[in-house]
Design an enzyme around this catalytic site. Structure first.
Site, mmCIF file in Angstrom:
data_model
loop_
_atom_site.group_PDB
_atom_site.id
_atom_site.type_symbol
_atom_site.label_atom_id
_atom_site.label_comp_id
_atom_site.label_asym_id
_atom_site.label_seq_id
_atom_site.Cartn_x
_atom_site.Cartn_y
_atom_site.Cartn_z
ATOM 1 N N GLU A 34 23.923 68.790 26.224
ATOM 2 C CA GLU A 34 23.309 67.507 26.586
ATOM 3 C C GLU A 34 23.508 67.235 28.067
ATOM 4 O OE1 GLU A 34 25.342 64.876 23.841
ATOM 5 O OE2 GLU A 34 23.969 65.381 22.230
ATOM 6 N N CYS A 53 23.585 56.155 19.334
ATOM 7 C CA CYS A 53 24.018 56.065 20.719
ATOM 8 C C CYS A 53 22.945 55.424 21.581
ATOM 9 C CB CYS A 53 24.367 57.486 21.161
ATOM 10 S SG CYS A 53 24.059 57.884 22.846
#
Lengths: 676, 676
Positions: free
Chosen positions: A312, A408
């Site tokens: 990520e 998130c």
């Protein structure tokens, strides 16, 4: 004049942003509350609030969820706080108060508060700073606490967080006997600094400073002692390398963005906040270096960052693949956080332009237009045959999923959009160290063009605009207090032929220099230009009207030729918006593929309002382009390779704002199109 | 006239191929022998020959290696067999005989022979046909046995293999009580059919037919009973899906290439071999359908196939990423196998053109020019910053590694290059069913332009050529037996302005039709053209000379616009060779990146002989191109995105044959270049 704006004083009423704030308030926040209460069927259990109730002894049960499940509640609470500031809601506030009461009950004697460790692993507190998100959850709760206090005046959560901060401080720090280490996922730095801003507690500032300064020093106990006795690393060992955590060097020596993009942005946002509070020049410079590296070499045109799905995070300079991009919504939000703090240190358009780019593109694309679905991953090219299916493309979804177990991004969008007023405006008191912009006068900054009413120290400013759909913004002064101050308006880097009109007198921006330029016969209001900001200085009076306007022409953009992925391609932009092409507008029904299309750089591009369907109210860009194809197309004689140049036919093309892609079913999408 | 050529009669002497055959004979075969004997230090242990010696009771020890370790020995033996045919070597033959003796001793009473199962898992024989490569190893040994018999006249290995075939037949088949199933990795089909060709044993043909017909039927016992009682699948379950094994449907219903590319090619090569032997029209058609799908929609311009690293196999139509390509050397070899068998069924240039494309590009690129290192993966773009490092690029190496634990590709290159004569020539007896090309006369086919001497049924043909560096090939007839026969010469699809000269009389190919065209005043030799082959019919006499010639102009090639990866790009070809650009020739020393370069489609391209260094003897293509760059390049003011069209400067560009890339150190490479 206070440096921190009171969100309650910034009312946003323009069509674009007020609609989005309403969506957040009316749809997203209640939806997430239902999720955290496990009231939504057919969705992975959240249990986030139950964890707190169990820890508080109010309910029987065991912990369920990710090690960072608490942060869902914290981020939601922060969003609720901003939402209450812009849209009071007594019932919602009462429910939030209740949750905070539960948190107080869940907090342990010594101030410890993290339901994963309280319920599931009480013996493992502070044993794995790198992997277990203990500091991360605490940091988010601190940000929520401060926001809630600022919105409601209630300080219970701040007091809870101060006890947790003290508890952390008693375990971690430079002193002998304490753990020497730092968190794997940065966030508490920001949290502690926000706490310090309202509590003035020097211990909070010092602990943040410790985490910032200790980072990258090796061997750090946070690594050495990490999960002592555990058979394997908490997350299975996939990410155990130092750059992933920005732990490969001390922050002042990191000159390229590495590792997990959100962590990197949160770290440097924290560092910038610290530099802002303390005036630390070395740390300020470190932030600038990092920011420049990101935006010059590793940022998608959408303001998306973090190219590599596996971590990520960041890749290499100029490696910006479109179809496998990770470009997490939260990472763009992190870039907004960092740009915002750099901007507070020095009013330079370069920060605000990036902030705006990320906000209108890489952040907004995370949310479906109806507020009901969210992207984590924001690719710049999607091919439904592969996306979500083929190795390397599994993270790239062609449609926003409903919700995630790891919630998130949605609450991150929530807290950013509800607190947008803080990004649109700034007040810098006279004499504040503020780089070249330091002034003996108070300065009000208009960083973003957002319509509404801002109740500021010296006046109320009413802003009217249809931004981002056109380039006219008017500011009207009301309730002026008669003192002399500066109004600084960002002129976007993309804007050309800008005209500034003050009380009816128009001056071309090109005629305004760094020296004061007077408007009209009286020189009561003078203008100067510096670092992309128009500074209007006056003892403003009620009724003063300033208009900034520029034609909002569609732009054809090129990528630096060092970027492999975009060689020979162009992208379209208009105003702050990056555009993209979707199959549904471009012949997918006839089997046309986006890679067959060619966009002429000199095309006449017509902005066209969309008046129906999911994109109602947005502007498309229409243009004539070409479609390439091989002869004998779709017959047995169609070749895969040929010495014959592809044939071409004229086709009408349509681009739509990138943030709005994926709202009309699954189809192909691309931002960068081969140039004709 | 026999259908199967005797390799001993085909002598290759041209510079290009004889040098490569010599490399294989002198370098690769001895090197692999040393590896299999664990005589090479600092390399992963092979143990392949030790496994056989232990199984034979000649040595103490346990099995070591992959479940298919035996196949390394088998493929090496097959290469040795061909090598002995073209280059007799009594010492090598004696060593091979010894190995075969060991194999005989290792074989069990009932004919079973697979050292993994004999030594390591005797209770698991035939329990996991899908995963354990038992049939695969047996198939390779059968191919080796037949090749060794044909080269040396020694049939011991054929007899060993027949006993193994009988053993397999006693366990697997359609009869009640036998396992109903088929192997996960196809290969035994080809092995059994080769066995049948020399033994005439109908049981071998029937078992091959059973495996071919049973494939894709469900539920197959090979899946149901797979590793009964085992805790997990043999390979960890990563590949457990039917298309991976071409087991999603029966072979006659598979119309798109799926799954593991080598498996797919081996399967359909076996199916084609079976159709060739039996005249089965339905299976022949199935092969054609599959072949067409591959070459029309899933083949790289290099003849590389298998786009996806995770399953070493196929992706979707037109999904041909260059920088993450798998394109295994063995898969291109498999494509050669399939094309070769289709060509034997019907002489159509379309098969031979693909065979040649794969051979000169995707296969040859597998081997370093000095024969010492090999690629499994043959990407069409390599960026050293990412390749071998970043997720998705870990399989893409910028330099050939020394050897692999799984020695799959090097011995496959060995057996193909040593047996090249079989691919260059064919003899089709009069009256053979051969599609439209069926003739009452014997026909000799020259499929590839390879210089040397072919001792054929009716004559010796001496071929002279500097192919692939120029387009002149002359055939001289010697020892003619006076009978009438046809010489069929493939005219490559890329060749234009071809001239055919027979005994000094030149005729433009364009003037030759499907009807007989006479050469000169006598009409003793007539020519006709069909399916890309020039058929010369005559009672040839010694001294008859035929020359085919065409200018070998560099070609600019386009990709079908449906291919995303190549949009706006062109590639260069010359003759059978695909070219590529490497950094070392194109300004890498000055920091130039290949993606910055632009190739004009109308460039004057000059073939240039290389006379020194690693590429000595090859031809480069030189041309004038452009380099794009942004202003303020390599300064702090260099932008990542801009509305200003990139600047450009003229640069000299050089392309080299794709097969020769990666021979001059680690650097950037790409085949497809953005068009100017």
């Amino acid at each position: 004049m206070e440096r921190e704006l009171d969100l309650k004083n910034i009312q946003i009423t323009d069509e674009f942003w007020s609609a989005r704030q309403r969506l957040i308030t009316e749809v997203v926040i209640p939806y997430q509350e239902d999720i955290m209460n496990d009231r939504i069927p057919d969705i992975e259990k959240s249990h986030a609030l139950a964890n707190f109730r169990i820890a508080a002894g109010l309910e029987e049960g065991t912990f369920y969820g990710m090690v960072f499940q608490d942060s869902d509640v914290a981020k939601w609470l922060e969003g609720v706080a901003y939402s209450l500031a812009i849209h009071p809601d007594a019932a919602l506030e009462a429910r939030a108060d209740e949750i905070i009461d539960v948190m107080e009950k869940a907090q342990e004697e010594d101030g410890y508060l993290d339901t994963y460790f309280i319920l599931k692993a009480p013996d493992e507190k502070f044993t794995d700073l790198m992997e277990c998100h203990e500091m991360y959850c605490a940091g988010h709760l601190m940000e929520a606490a401060v926001a809630y206090y600022e919105s409601t005046g209630k300080d219970k959560l701040v007091r809870i967080c101060q006890r947790m901060a003290d508890c952390i401080d008693s375990h971690i720090g430079p002193e002998e006997g304490k753990i020497h280490g730092y968190p794997g996922h940065e966030e508490i730095e920001l949290g502690l600094l926000r706490m310090y801003e309202v509590t003035g507690n020097e211990k909070d500032l010092a602990l943040a400073a410790y985490f910032i300064r200790e980072r990258g020093k090796m061997p750090a106990s946070s690594r050495k002692s990490s999960r002592q006795g555990a058979a394997r690393p908490f997350w299975g060992g996939a990410h155990i390398d130092l750059p992933y955590y920005q732990a490969h060097d001390v922050v002042t020596k990191q000159d390229t963005a590495k590792g997990h993009a959100v962590r990197c942005m949160y770290l440097y946002s924290g560092v910038a906040e610290y530099a802002l509070l303390t005036g630390d020049e070395e740390l300020k410079k470190a932030c600038d270096v990092l920011f420049d590296d990101v935006v010059r070499k590793q940022m998608y045109i959408t303001g998306g960052i973090g190219q590599v799905a596996d971590w990520e995070g960041f890749s290499h300079d100029y490696d910006l693949p479109n179809d496998t991009a990770y470009a997490e919504t939260c990472a763009s939000i992190g870039l907004v956080f960092l740009a915002h703090r750099l901007l507070k240190m020095r009013a330079d358009r370069k920060y605000a332009d990036i902030l705006e780019r990320a906000l209108y593109n890489g952040v907004l694309s995370g949310m479906q237009l109806d507020g009901k679905r969210f992207f984590y991953v924001n690719p710049l090219e999607v091919n439904p045959d592969l996306s979500g299916k083929l190795p390397g493309y599994r993270h790239v979804l062609p449609q926003r999923p409903q919700w995630y177990a790891c919630a998130c991004c949605p609450p991150n969008v929530t807290r950013l959009v509800t607190s947008l007023g803080k990004y649109a405006w700034d007040e810098i008191p006279a004499g504040t160290a503020h780089g070249a912009n330091e002034s003996a006068l108070d300065t009000v900054y208009s960083h973003l063009f957002v319509g509404g009413e801002a109740k500021l120290s010296h006046a109320v400013i009413r802003t009217e605009t249809c931004y981002p759909w056109n380039g006219r913004v008017s500011y009207t002064i009301d309730n002026a207090d008669g003192s002399e101050w500066r109004l600084a308006i960002r002129i976007p880097g993309y804007a050309s032929e800008v005209t500034v009109t003050v009380n009816g007198t128009a001056v071309a921006l090109a005629d305004i220099t760094e020296n004061a330029t007077a408007f009209g016969e009286s020189d009561r209001i003078t203008a100067a230009l510096a670092s992309g900001y128009l500074y209007l200085t006056a003892a403003f009076t009620t009724g003063d009207t300033i208009e900034v306007s520029f034609p909002m022409e569609p732009r054809v953009s090129y990528s630096n030729p060092k970027v492999r992925a975009n060689a020979g391609c162009i992208a379209l932009e208009r105003g702050p918006l990056v555009y993209c092409f979707e199959g549904v507008d471009n012949g997918a029904d006839k089997g046309q593929l986006l890679q067959e299309l060619r966009v002429p750089a000199d095309a006449a591009i017509t902005p066209q309002p969309i008046t129906e369907g999911a994109l109602d109210g947005l502007y498309a860009l229409d243009l004539a382009g070409e479609r390439c194809y091989f002869e004998n197309e779709n017959t047995e004689d169609e070749l895969l390779y040929s010495q014959a140049r592809p044939l071409h036919e004229e086709v009408n093309l349509r681009a739509i704002p990138y943030f709005a892609w994926g709202n009309r079913g699954i189809n192909q999408m691309r931002v960068w199109m081969p140039e004709k």
